[in-house]
Design a protein around this motif. Structure first.
Motif: not given
Length: 329
Positions: A190-194, A198-199, A222-223
């Motif tokens: 989940e942190n990688m996708v977030s 954000g990037f 970008f989700q």
């Protein structure tokens, strides 16, 4: 007036640093006036130009003094002048006492204090960054910024740092019991996708003026990688999925859909997931399985994808034709 003369035609004004060695700076643009800090001596050597980390405005470093520093400098200079003047006047003091019954005494006494100095303290900021291109150490509000020295936007650098933190969660997952391990792996995903979302949002905001529809660029999520891929191809005219191999792209899209299940379905597989991923190991109504190996691979893929997206936007900015590919669509 010896003390006043000794000041000369220039006054050296020491600008204090904060407790960590930073000095404050402020964007001179009236519609920005963003406050940030740098550590002098780091970054480029001898370059007189500066960039506002928030709006990107570029000007001579001397234009980036803060309002507080300017007021302090003015008060310091006046303090030195009034202090020297008072000393010179003090040296002219005298007193002649009266003589006899009807004598008249006369004296000159100088009173007063030098002009007060308006001291200040640098503000606390939220994020400290070391530019990975020019090594300038700077601090800002928020997370994303242009490097004040070389002007490089730090979005890719921030992405990579966040992905590295998520990778550390995977390493930690190997040292704990199974239930906690599964939670750490899911959290890392989940942190990688977030982090990538954000990037992606930030990098498109920076380059939005290059898009055929700038407002769409600034609001693109970008989700969902497949949807983001199509939108970027529509408004920027290149396929950012070309930054990965077919197998890497497929895994990345599947991982992003797994994250969607975690965030919105408590990790339970639904028909939409199967339709989008064709995952042969998933069963509707059962919890999705997340393997640490695929999350590690995802981290590597997202670093490559982020670098490729940045590269293609830079190419477009310089007016060089971008590489097209639609194999992944």
């Amino acid at each position: 007036m010896n003390n006043l003369k000794r000041l000369g035609d220039k006054i050296s004004i020491p600008i204090p640093l904060d407790e960590n060695g930073y000095i404050g700076r402020e964007c001179p643009q009236s519609d920005c006036e963003g406050y940030f800090k740098i550590i002098s001596g780091t970054g480029l050597k001898g370059d007189p130009l500066f960039h506002c980390p928030y709006c990107g405005y570029k000007a001579n470093q001397k234009q980036f003094w803060t309002k507080e520093q300017i007021e302090y400098a003015k008060s310091f200079a006046i303090n030195q002048i009034t202090g020297a003047l008072l000393k010179d006047l003090k040296s002219m003091e005298f007193e002649h006492r009266s003589q006899g019954s009807f004598g008249i005494g006369i004296s000159l006494k100088v009173t007063g204090k030098p002009h007060a100095i308006r001291y200040y303290r640098e503000k606390k900021l939220e994020t400290e960054i070391v530019c990975d291109r020019c090594t300038l150490r700077y601090a800002i509000y928020g997370v994303f910024a242009f490097c004040p020295d070389c002007g490089t936007h730090n979005s890719l650098q921030i992405l990579e740092k966040n992905l590295e933190l998520a990778e550390k969660e995977i390493v930690l997952s190997t040292t704990v019991q199974a239930e906690l391990s599964a939670c750490l792996i899911a959290d890392a995903l989940e942190n990688m996708v977030s982090a990538f979302d954000g990037f992606g949002r930030e990098i498109l905001r920076v380059y939005a003026s290059l898009a055929t529809a700038p407002d769409k660029a600034e609001n693109l999520s970008f989700q969902n990688l497949i949807r983001a891929q199509k939108r970027i191809q529509e408004i920027f005219d290149f396929d950012f999925a070309f930054g990965l191999t077919d197998s890497e792209w497929e895994l990345a899209c599947r991982c992003f859909q797994k994250r969607h299940l975690l965030a919105h379905k408590m990790g339970v597989v639904d028909e939409a997931y199967l339709k989008l991923t064709n995952d042969p190991y998933a069963v509707i109504g059962r919890k999705i399985h997340i393997d640490s190996g695929e999350v590690v691979t995802l981290a590597s893929s997202l670093k490559k994808l982020g670098a490729y997206l940045t590269q293609q936007l830079e190419i477009k900015k310089k007016g060089t034709p971008s590489i097209m590919k639609s194999d992944h669509i």
